[in-house]
Design an enzyme around this catalytic site. Sequence first.
Site, PDB file in Angstrom:
ATOM      1  N   CYS A  52       0.812  -1.203   0.000  1.00  0.00           N
ATOM      2  CA  CYS A  52       0.000   0.000   0.000  1.00  0.00           C
ATOM      3  C   CYS A  52       0.856   1.269   0.000  1.00  0.00           C
ATOM      4  O   CYS A  52       2.078   1.226   0.062  1.00  0.00           O
ATOM      5  CB  CYS A  52      -0.939  -0.004   1.193  1.00  0.00           C
ATOM      6  SG  CYS A  52      -0.072   0.123   2.771  1.00  0.00           S
ATOM      7  N   ALA A  70       3.197   1.762   2.862  1.00  0.00           N
ATOM      8  CA  ALA A  70       4.408   0.964   2.690  1.00  0.00           C
ATOM      9  C   ALA A  70       5.387   1.652   1.751  1.00  0.00           C
ATOM     10  O   ALA A  70       6.612   1.643   1.969  1.00  0.00           O
ATOM     11  CB  ALA A  70       4.067  -0.425   2.160  1.00  0.00           C
ATOM     12  N   ARG A 127      12.736  -4.122   6.117  1.00  0.00           N
ATOM     13  CA  ARG A 127      13.148  -3.835   4.748  1.00  0.00           C
ATOM     14  C   ARG A 127      14.655  -3.850   4.495  1.00  0.00           C
ATOM     15  O   ARG A 127      15.114  -3.609   3.400  1.00  0.00           O
ATOM     16  CB  ARG A 127      12.531  -2.534   4.243  1.00  0.00           C
ATOM     17  CG  ARG A 127      11.246  -2.825   3.433  1.00  0.00           C
ATOM     18  CD  ARG A 127      10.768  -1.623   2.672  1.00  0.00           C
ATOM     19  NE  ARG A 127      11.748  -1.091   1.766  1.00  0.00           N
ATOM     20  CZ  ARG A 127      11.965  -1.526   0.518  1.00  0.00           C
ATOM     21  NH1 ARG A 127      11.263  -2.509   0.033  1.00  0.00           N
ATOM     22  NH2 ARG A 127      12.886  -0.967  -0.248  1.00  0.00           N
ATOM     23  N   HIS A 169       5.383   6.479  -2.864  1.00  0.00           N
ATOM     24  CA  HIS A 169       6.664   7.062  -3.284  1.00  0.00           C
ATOM     25  C   HIS A 169       6.468   8.525  -3.643  1.00  0.00           C
ATOM     26  O   HIS A 169       7.240   9.391  -3.253  1.00  0.00           O
ATOM     27  CB  HIS A 169       7.217   6.330  -4.516  1.00  0.00           C
ATOM     28  CG  HIS A 169       7.353   4.861  -4.345  1.00  0.00           C
ATOM     29  ND1 HIS A 169       7.195   3.969  -5.370  1.00  0.00           N
ATOM     30  CD2 HIS A 169       7.626   4.106  -3.245  1.00  0.00           C
ATOM     31  CE1 HIS A 169       7.375   2.740  -4.936  1.00  0.00           C
ATOM     32  NE2 HIS A 169       7.629   2.798  -3.645  1.00  0.00           N
TER      33      HIS A 169
END
Lengths: 555, 555, 457, 457
Positions: free
Chosen positions: A70, A73, A104, A203
């Site tokens: 999503c 994230a 991550r 992003h």
Amino acid sequence: MSDISTTEDGAFSAIEGVSPDALREQMLEGLPAKTLRKRSKQILENDPDSPLVIGANTRTIPGIITQRGCTYAGCRGVVIGPIHDILHITHGPVGCSYYSWQTRRNLARTSELGKANFLQYCMTTDMQEDHIVFGGEKRLAAAIREAYELFKPKAISVYATCPVGLIGDDIHSVCREASKELGINVFGFSCEGYKGVSQSAGHHIANNGVFKHMIGLDDAPVGEDADAPFKINILGEYNIGGDAWEIDTLLRKCGVRVLATLSGGVTYDEITSCHQADLNVVMCHRSINYMAEMMETKFGIPWFKVNFIGADSTAKSLRKIAQYFGDENLIARTEEVIAQEMEAIREVRLEVKARHQGKKAALFVGGSRAHHYQDLFADIGMETISAGYEFAHRDDYEGRDVLPSIKVDADSRNIEELHVDPDPERFRPRISPEAKAKMIANGFSFSDYQGMMKEMKKRALVIDDISHHELEKLIETWKPDIIGSGIKDKYIVEKMGVPCKQLHSYDYGGPYAAFTGAANFYKEVDRMLSSKVWGYVVPPWVKDRKIGEPAAVVA
Amino acid sequence: MSDISTTEDGAFSAIEGVSPDALREQMLEGLPAKTLRKRSKQILENDPDSPLVIGANTRTIPGIITQRGCTYAGCRGVVIGPIHDILHITHGPVGCSYYSWQTRRNLARTSELGKANFLQYCMTTDMQEDHIVFGGEKRLAAAIREAYELFKPKAISVYATCPVGLIGDDIHSVCREASKELGINVFGFSCEGYKGVSQSAGHHIANNGVFKHMIGLDDAPVGEDADAPFKINILGEYNIGGDAWEIDTLLRKCGVRVLATLSGGVTYDEITSCHQADLNVVMCHRSINYMAEMMETKFGIPWFKVNFIGADSTAKSLRKIAQYFGDENLIARTEEVIAQEMEAIREVRLEVKARHQGKKAALFVGGSRAHHYQDLFADIGMETISAGYEFAHRDDYEGRDVLPSIKVDADSRNIEELHVDPDPERFRPRISPEAKAKMIANGFSFSDYQGMMKEMKKRALVIDDISHHELEKLIETWKPDIIGSGIKDKYIVEKMGVPCKQLHSYDYGGPYAAFTGAANFYKEVDRMLSSKVWGYVVPPWVKDRKIGEPAAVVA
Amino acid sequence: MLDVTTAGVSERGALRINPAKTCQPIGAMYASLGIHSCMPHSHGSQGCCAYHRSHLTRHFKEPVAATTSSFTEGASVFGGLANLQQALVNIFSIYNPEVVAVHTTCLSEVIGDDIPTIIKKSRDEGKIPEGKTVIHANTPSFVGSNVTGYANMCTAFVTYLAEKTGESSDAVNIMPGWLDPSDMRELKRLADELGVKYTICPDTSDVLDLPQTGVYEMYPKGGTPIAEVKRMGDAVKTLALGEFTAYPPAQKLLDQCEVPFEKLDAPIGLANTDRYIDTLRRIAEVEVPASIDAERGRLLDVISDIGQYFHNVPVAIFGDPDVVIGMTRFAVELGLYPKYVFTGSPGKAFERKIAEILGDQYPDAVVRQTADLFELHERIKADPVKLLIGNTYGKFIGRAEGIPLVRFGFPVLDRVGHRLFPAVGYRGAMHLVEKISDALLDHRDETCPEEWFELVQ
Amino acid sequence: MLDVTTAGVSERGALRINPAKTCQPIGAMYASLGIHSCMPHSHGSQGCCAYHRSHLTRHFKEPVAATTSSFTEGASVFGGLANLQQALVNIFSIYNPEVVAVHTTCLSEVIGDDIPTIIKKSRDEGKIPEGKTVIHANTPSFVGSNVTGYANMCTAFVTYLAEKTGESSDAVNIMPGWLDPSDMRELKRLADELGVKYTICPDTSDVLDLPQTGVYEMYPKGGTPIAEVKRMGDAVKTLALGEFTAYPPAQKLLDQCEVPFEKLDAPIGLANTDRYIDTLRRIAEVEVPASIDAERGRLLDVISDIGQYFHNVPVAIFGDPDVVIGMTRFAVELGLYPKYVFTGSPGKAFERKIAEILGDQYPDAVVRQTADLFELHERIKADPVKLLIGNTYGKFIGRAEGIPLVRFGFPVLDRVGHRLFPAVGYRGAMHLVEKISDALLDHRDETCPEEWFELVQ
């Protein structure tokens, strides 16, 4: 062993006896009508010369097993998460913060003992039912205050999760108030999970926030690097498995200084002063092209795409950087370094290539790795027969020249598009328009990304947001020797007897960037393809029992 | 809980309703005639006022499960083994050396990094069949040479195992030759396992060797301790679990310097110069009384028995040492230390005593611990209802006054009795005969050991070299709350639901000597007696199934 | 720690330092405990018996009953006849076992006591009660090693007891070699799961891994019953699980009763266990049940998942030859790089078998029999490994060099796992995978730079 | 490591740092995987589903299939009806499960989607094929924790499926609470060994601990079959193994089908396993076989042998409440000193149960629910422990403070033991004893002064 037939122009005509169109049909067969319509736009036979329009960055189909995550994230997890000396607070119920805690592999090094590495900490407002009912702003404000009291960070970053947007908490106003009260930089991201169609929206939101709240804050000369003649930023490199460190080391050998890597292994101070660079180079186009563009507009820093994954690609990228600066010494030094590094890995590359040349890879991951890693496999002579991104846009497939033709749909329209103007005081074109034009005329490209399709074989299958079902078909039919994917697919693939390399987390290995990293990867691929495990699957008492056929049942 | 009946004079009349003589009868019942004859001399009801003659230090009966070890174990394992900077070579097949490697917990500390601690090494000639047939002297000589070349030790000690004696290898001549060749001290011990009746013979052999080959070699002043006013040696303390270090620390607090502890935590140099001490005190009478006597004869150093096991015993021993030197400051300082140390452990002692007073212990171990540890149990109010040694002599039971009446049998006669004369130059009575006589007249005792029996309750059972069968009877009948024994008995005892403390190895705990050690032991006994484990033995579905009755068998 | 050891291999011809073996009698004593109601008897000085009982007890943390002839100097001169006879009288009257299993020591070997004659004489003189059995094995300490003693005593079981009646028992003999009780228990479980009829001999499970019940039984329920040992002569076949510790008795049984045998390696790891299962299946003509396939598949799954952490990790494996052979094959399956494969026991077969396993994939592997831990350490100092797999004695090298040790084989004197979980079979292999991966990952987590310290692995 | 954490307990009212819990849906997803041929479906943004699948996969290293409604902003405004309906159509046509188990997320909870109504509508509109089942549980992330989600989904199994036909099935229901597949396998083995007829629900063994076979099956053989879930309403009794994760569905089954239940703690350690065995025995009126007595006795034996190393060792136990409760009782049995007993999940029952277990023997024990690992670390810095028992997140505290961590509970993201060996039952307890003793002794061997480094322990 591989069975790949190609036509005279090098196109795949069949793999394991099955043509690409036949396989595509198998993948689409039996899907409900609406789903079929959608998926048929996302599964294409490649044509490198004139890429087809792919249905990318569209909504994920409900009920389809997808790898996608999503917006939260993409924003908190991918782009901002790696900045280790910002204190990150996720505003929401506990889960979102919890799952983005240390999962991550964006590594960070603190320069002195005792300096905060907030990546080791997971902070959240842990919203409870009454905060949902009565609003969570007060709790967020209190949390920020408590965090400041405890840790005295330079900056605090706040992330909104789904319910926050729905109940209408104004995190930005809370952040502004906190900033005033505490005298530090506090800023928020409205990266609710339901926004956009994948982590890609996150992003974009992250880029906007970094640009607004960090970039350009600090004009003081950048420490020991202030006088370095060749200063660049690397954008879209997140230091998974230490990649950013490898790249940094390599560039330093050539004589190029990296001011900031956005945002792997980076500090807050590096980001706030990185607008002083001479050049931005972009690794992951998908996650950071916004930033490259905005920094060029505001500060006059040109950018181009590079790829440090794969030895040949790395060499190419180094040369392009040297060429950009046009300095003879730099060019010479760069060639020396390339020669040295290539020599250092020559033997392992040849060895691994000899063993695995012609084997088949398929890559379904991320927004650039499915492209970058093709180069790494190519280093050792392996063919990528199929690939696709998890959350990329058309430009990542077809190249930036299609940008004007991309229709902005409802989901993307919700993501703010920052309007940026040249900074009245600080805009400084790093090369004159004339010089730039001359370079372009000589074949040098700026602000470029050709996309994945142009570099893949004709009739390779390109599959966007691959579903579990399609992956299974691919494995059964084309029998790739290795698949590059993510954690959610890995064990499915491996249960089918095919080694699967996680290309998000590197299976906790790496670094794989630059030359040393490439060698690491060759060895890892060699290990996976040479593993004895698959040979043991059938027990000796089942010489003619087929793989997977159930064993005899004896009371 | 305990059920102990005593008569008016404090003698045990019955324990758990069974009188000592009845239990003794049970133990002896059904033995083959020869065995009965022998064992009946070794199981006695105690009379502290006039100890009965016990059949100690006699042959072990073949076929009886015994705890006893061999002469090699007593010599190499117990007495010489702990000297960490001597290089030890066992001449024989591999086993003897292997089993004596790091199994006895005689701890050692090297003063600087890189200084040899040979206790971590196991060296042997690993004799093979052809050495047995053709003789092993050459191999031994070669092994010594190789060891010297590799490690350049100060001294090398060689131990003979059973076959060496039988095939007639002359280890002493090999050692003499090696000594000449290498220019270091090389000496051997003819401690073949078949000699004597137990490890006791090995102690004697070891004492002879240490006396002949080490004691008195170095007359140079003893370093920083040369000027210390009160210099003593501790004999018969092997630093199991760090006991020697505790005792050393304690004496140092009082103002007494320990030159050497024979042979726990000791160096070769300390031993070669320890004849410069003012006093020898003896912990383990059995293993070292020879040395005390010989040093007195040769150098004029008086000795007396001490016991640092148990807080009260430790206090008594400290006072006796201070009294020996007769120095007012020393006496005062000693009293201060005793008061401090007693205070430090007062609380735990009282607590543990409150919980376990009146509980029953039985101790079967070694040649002095079965006596010493009675004092430690007494500190917390626990009764020792039965005890015996594994390899002690009559004097250890009945006291040294019986020495003249001990018949030397064939087995003991084989062990060399060194003839020692006063050293013409170095003999120096530490106190004049007159002063000594005066002290004795005032109740001070020298060269003393009263033995275990005089300090045990009347009608307690004293059992020498207890056999498995007798131990089982004791547990079934008198139900001791805890047993002190060795590794070979431990799990037998515990399978019967009785905690068993290893008093050789301390179950890898300790230190238990001196005051701190006593507190450690109180806590350990408390742990063992409070363990919940025994309460879990019967599963809840067997509320009325008796302990150990077999479970229901269901298909 | 071991500070005077230096890198490189010293020349030694006579001095053994830090042995990787011990003497025969302890093996014989251990094997004897695997016969039901058997008293091991050590014919020699009592020190041997004491050492062996102590050592076995430290490994098993269980009672180890054994008797000794308690030689004195006199017996050493005049022979041990009287001692052994007196011992037999005492043992049968006080401890009442079904069998006494006598093994010799270097002492009684050197003086040349003739045990069969003594046993015969004792029986003739009525010193051995009717219906009771006395057997013996020669176990000179100056020949072979502890594994030789084990094999010799197992051979004695056959020699003294196995009978061919001519009537087939339909059973397979399983000769487990020197394994732990937990291993023998696992071998039986697998055979049961296969539905095979078998005799396992010796069998130390339920002898040296007893529950805490509040009751001590000198002869607990475990151990191969004498009657079953006798019937081994009527079996259809023998599985000998180990060149050094199981092959000799199997060969003897072939010679004596014409029972053919198959020689397998100790079933450690995937392929060795496969072979155990498959051989049993073939001999007994049974089907392998799905439950075993599933166990095997779960092992394979975890090997696959964890493989990246094992890949090419240089490892030293040391200990008794049969278990080292088994473990080395498993190490190869796991992707480890067996750099040093050492046993202290003599035997060229060791080098031959390891060479077969390693093939030409590990050109710089050093494989040594009749070697010792001092040499292993010298070599490690010169060219290190990242993992030690072997018995407790390896801990000193581990501490000295900062290399984790996975405890395996005999003896383990300082941990408990070997008592609780087998090393054989698929489950045993899983346990080893867990131990090895814990060792490697713990070490990494403890020593890596902070920035490489990670949540997920 | 965690360098900005300091000693002493900071005052916090709003900021959660380093949580010791996560959100409901992951629990619901895990529970759903314990029903045979069930597709867990996450009704919300696809990010939740991705996070949960990733996290479960990292713990199990197994495929975790689950679908999502993939909400976009539009769905968040207009409701998730269309998304869920489209999802159901796709799921049944492409993946063809027997059941779809829908759980909500904070997103769908906040917008107020009425799942039962959507399910009904979908069935009415033919979007759910005949014979297929769709169930649901509400699992808002802002209430309770991951264990609540597990319990809620288990309750949904009962609500939607359990039927009382009036004809007794003679079976006992075992509701295992949130345990690993290896644990559920062990619970079944023990029940089988007892000869009890039972239904275990959910059952993730043979779903999340699959063998490597070369074939991927989306619905492997494990999981409780729907038919058995239905029959739970006819059982004689339910064993609910855990206050937080098993009691709610048991209560529901009592309310709905009048099946009485007994509430036990997770069968971790000796007494808790005893209670499991004994309760099954009583309910089913069977005899406990000798084999179970022997296992139990072997556990007790090793507890006794190793006890000295555990005695009064201060330990921090943290994680999900039911397993922490089980582990705390076992810690007490082992002689450890539970100094910090922490869960992130809310629930006063946690404190009450731990208080019962600890009695007045551990006056300075700190027992906390709704707590976090940051507080645990602060407290450890002020007053240290020698051992951590909990999930992988504890490794950071372990490294920062040099304290060994025994991995236990959920999640374990960096080791493999939990996949291979259970933590429940006597065998599970043995495995824990091994792990704990290895942790303590390894730590000692690594950190003690050289002169205290010993061969035998």
